[in-house]
Design a protein around this motif. Structure first.
Motif, PDB file in Angstrom:
ATOM      1  N   MET A 107       0.848  -1.187   0.000  1.00 53.45           N
ATOM      2  CA  MET A 107       0.000   0.000   0.000  1.00 53.45           C
ATOM      3  C   MET A 107       0.885   1.239   0.000  1.00 53.45           C
ATOM      4  O   MET A 107       2.044   1.194   0.412  1.00 53.45           O
ATOM      5  CB  MET A 107      -0.938   0.016   1.198  1.00 53.45           C
ATOM      6  CG  MET A 107      -0.259   0.141   2.528  1.00 53.45           C
ATOM      7  SD  MET A 107      -1.445   0.260   3.850  1.00 53.45           S
ATOM      8  CE  MET A 107      -0.676   1.522   4.837  1.00 53.45           C
ATOM      9  N   SER A 108       0.340   2.306  -0.443  1.00 52.86           N
ATOM     10  CA  SER A 108       1.058   3.575  -0.477  1.00 52.86           C
ATOM     11  C   SER A 108       1.243   4.098   0.944  1.00 52.86           C
ATOM     12  O   SER A 108       0.387   3.878   1.812  1.00 52.86           O
ATOM     13  CB  SER A 108       0.238   4.587  -1.293  1.00 52.86           C
ATOM     14  OG  SER A 108       0.683   5.900  -1.055  1.00 52.86           O
ATOM     15  N   SER A 109       2.330   4.804   1.179  1.00 50.13           N
ATOM     16  CA  SER A 109       2.539   5.412   2.493  1.00 50.13           C
ATOM     17  C   SER A 109       1.517   6.515   2.745  1.00 50.13           C
ATOM     18  O   SER A 109       1.349   6.974   3.869  1.00 50.13           O
ATOM     19  CB  SER A 109       3.958   5.969   2.613  1.00 50.13           C
ATOM     20  OG  SER A 109       4.165   6.973   1.633  1.00 50.13           O
ATOM     21  N   GLU A 110       0.835   6.929   1.703  1.00 49.73           N
ATOM     22  CA  GLU A 110      -0.209   7.949   1.823  1.00 49.73           C
ATOM     23  C   GLU A 110      -1.614   7.340   1.818  1.00 49.73           C
ATOM     24  O   GLU A 110      -2.601   8.070   1.672  1.00 49.73           O
ATOM     25  CB  GLU A 110      -0.082   8.952   0.672  1.00 49.73           C
ATOM     26  CG  GLU A 110       1.218   9.742   0.680  1.00 49.73           C
ATOM     27  CD  GLU A 110       1.369  10.602   1.926  1.00 49.73           C
ATOM     28  OE1 GLU A 110       0.397  11.279   2.311  1.00 49.73           O
ATOM     29  OE2 GLU A 110       2.464  10.570   2.524  1.00 49.73           O
ATOM     30  N   ALA A 111      -1.710   6.030   1.976  1.00 48.53           N
ATOM     31  CA  ALA A 111      -3.019   5.366   1.957  1.00 48.53           C
ATOM     32  C   ALA A 111      -3.922   5.960   3.030  1.00 48.53           C
ATOM     33  O   ALA A 111      -3.494   6.225   4.146  1.00 48.53           O
ATOM     34  CB  ALA A 111      -2.852   3.869   2.184  1.00 48.53           C
ATOM     35  N   ARG A 112      -5.169   6.169   2.655  1.00 52.39           N
ATOM     36  CA  ARG A 112      -6.140   6.776   3.561  1.00 52.39           C
ATOM     37  C   ARG A 112      -7.257   5.799   3.899  1.00 52.39           C
ATOM     38  O   ARG A 112      -7.636   4.968   3.077  1.00 52.39           O
ATOM     39  CB  ARG A 112      -6.744   8.024   2.918  1.00 52.39           C
ATOM     40  CG  ARG A 112      -5.717   9.121   2.720  1.00 52.39           C
ATOM     41  CD  ARG A 112      -6.330  10.356   2.055  1.00 52.39           C
ATOM     42  NE  ARG A 112      -5.330  11.388   1.896  1.00 52.39           N
ATOM     43  CZ  ARG A 112      -5.012  12.277   2.837  1.00 52.39           C
ATOM     44  NH1 ARG A 112      -5.635  12.258   3.995  1.00 52.39           N
ATOM     45  NH2 ARG A 112      -4.083  13.183   2.609  1.00 52.39           N
ATOM     46  N   CYS A 113      -7.763   5.952   5.106  1.00 56.30           N
ATOM     47  CA  CYS A 113      -8.898   5.147   5.533  1.00 56.30           C
ATOM     48  C   CYS A 113     -10.077   5.468   4.615  1.00 56.30           C
ATOM     49  O   CYS A 113     -10.398   6.632   4.386  1.00 56.30           O
ATOM     50  CB  CYS A 113      -9.254   5.475   6.983  1.00 56.30           C
ATOM     51  SG  CYS A 113     -10.760   4.674   7.570  1.00 56.30           S
ATOM     52  N   ALA A 114     -10.711   4.433   4.085  1.00 57.11           N
ATOM     53  CA  ALA A 114     -11.825   4.619   3.154  1.00 57.11           C
ATOM     54  C   ALA A 114     -13.034   5.271   3.830  1.00 57.11           C
ATOM     55  O   ALA A 114     -13.883   5.829   3.146  1.00 57.11           O
ATOM     56  CB  ALA A 114     -12.218   3.281   2.542  1.00 57.11           C
ATOM     57  N   PHE A 115     -13.117   5.210   5.142  1.00 55.09           N
ATOM     58  CA  PHE A 115     -14.250   5.815   5.852  1.00 55.09           C
ATOM     59  C   PHE A 115     -13.954   7.215   6.373  1.00 55.09           C
ATOM     60  O   PHE A 115     -14.811   8.079   6.341  1.00 55.09           O
ATOM     61  CB  PHE A 115     -14.711   4.931   7.008  1.00 55.09           C
ATOM     62  CG  PHE A 115     -15.316   3.629   6.568  1.00 55.09           C
ATOM     63  CD1 PHE A 115     -16.275   3.578   5.575  1.00 55.09           C
ATOM     64  CD2 PHE A 115     -14.929   2.450   7.159  1.00 55.09           C
ATOM     65  CE1 PHE A 115     -16.835   2.377   5.167  1.00 55.09           C
ATOM     66  CE2 PHE A 115     -15.485   1.237   6.766  1.00 55.09           C
ATOM     67  CZ  PHE A 115     -16.443   1.200   5.767  1.00 55.09           C
ATOM     68  N   THR A 116     -12.747   7.426   6.902  1.00 58.51           N
ATOM     69  CA  THR A 116     -12.449   8.709   7.543  1.00 58.51           C
ATOM     70  C   THR A 116     -11.591   9.637   6.695  1.00 58.51           C
ATOM     71  O   THR A 116     -11.555  10.832   6.949  1.00 58.51           O
ATOM     72  CB  THR A 116     -11.710   8.497   8.879  1.00 58.51           C
ATOM     73  OG1 THR A 116     -10.411   7.938   8.611  1.00 58.51           O
ATOM     74  CG2 THR A 116     -12.500   7.601   9.820  1.00 58.51           C
ATOM     75  N   GLY A 117     -10.870   9.088   5.737  1.00 56.62           N
ATOM     76  CA  GLY A 117      -9.974   9.894   4.917  1.00 56.62           C
ATOM     77  C   GLY A 117      -8.635  10.183   5.573  1.00 56.62           C
ATOM     78  O   GLY A 117      -7.775  10.829   4.978  1.00 56.62           O
ATOM     79  N   GLU A 118      -8.426   9.681   6.790  1.00 55.22           N
ATOM     80  CA  GLU A 118      -7.151   9.899   7.480  1.00 55.22           C
ATOM     81  C   GLU A 118      -6.051   9.049   6.858  1.00 55.22           C
ATOM     82  O   GLU A 118      -6.300   7.919   6.432  1.00 55.22           O
ATOM     83  CB  GLU A 118      -7.250   9.510   8.953  1.00 55.22           C
ATOM     84  CG  GLU A 118      -8.111  10.405   9.797  1.00 55.22           C
ATOM     85  CD  GLU A 118      -8.130   9.936  11.241  1.00 55.22           C
ATOM     86  OE1 GLU A 118      -7.048   9.919  11.870  1.00 55.22           O
ATOM     87  OE2 GLU A 118      -9.218   9.578  11.715  1.00 55.22           O
ATOM     88  N   VAL A 119      -4.831   9.587   6.836  1.00 49.44           N
ATOM     89  CA  VAL A 119      -3.677   8.813   6.379  1.00 49.44           C
ATOM     90  C   VAL A 119      -3.397   7.772   7.463  1.00 49.44           C
ATOM     91  O   VAL A 119      -3.118   8.127   8.612  1.00 49.44           O
ATOM     92  CB  VAL A 119      -2.443   9.718   6.147  1.00 49.44           C
ATOM     93  CG1 VAL A 119      -1.218   8.885   5.774  1.00 49.44           C
ATOM     94  CG2 VAL A 119      -2.734  10.757   5.074  1.00 49.44           C
TER      95      VAL A 119
END
Length: 126
Positions: A10-22
């Motif tokens: 996964m990317s180091s910038e991957a974000r939570c699909a629900f919250t958008g947080e990294v």
């Protein structure tokens, strides 16, 4: 068939699909699913809990309470205050509880699995 060994990049910038947080910057565990979606543990639990039956919901709550209680026993500040075997036993139990929790809240991706199918009749406002 059981998934015994799986690696997901996964990317180091991957974000939570629900919250958008990294997720790499969040101070909580996260889950990466084969679908590619990534979720922070709290957000995943909040999404999945309504779809668990009463017994499963109660089990999640019980596991979380026991994890919280045990974490004080394996806290680095307790080193030297508990015996080697006691600490190892607590760590083993923590791993077992986490695996059980994973099985309840992360059995499948909530956006591509049965949770999504089950939610089809819910309004967007829910």
């Amino acid at each position: 068939r059981r998934l015994t060994d799986y690696h997901q990049t996964m990317s180091s910038e991957a974000r939570c699909a629900f919250t958008g947080e990294v997720v790499a910057e969040a101070d909580e565990p996260f889950y990466v699913f084969p679908s590619g979606y990534v979720f922070l543990e709290k957000a995943l639990k909040n999404e999945v809990m309504p779809y668990l039956n009463e017994r499963q919901q109660s089990k999640v709550e019980s596991i979380e309470k026991e994890i919280c209680d045990l974490k004080s026993k394996v806290n680095p500040s307790t080193i030297g205050h508990t015996g080697y075997w006691e600490k190892s036993e607590a760590e083993y139990r923590l791993e077992s509880l986490q695996s059980e929790l994973d099985g309840l809240i992360a059995a499948e991706c909530p956006l591509t699995g049965s949770v999504m199918v089950d939610s089809i009749d819910r309004s967007f406002a829910d």
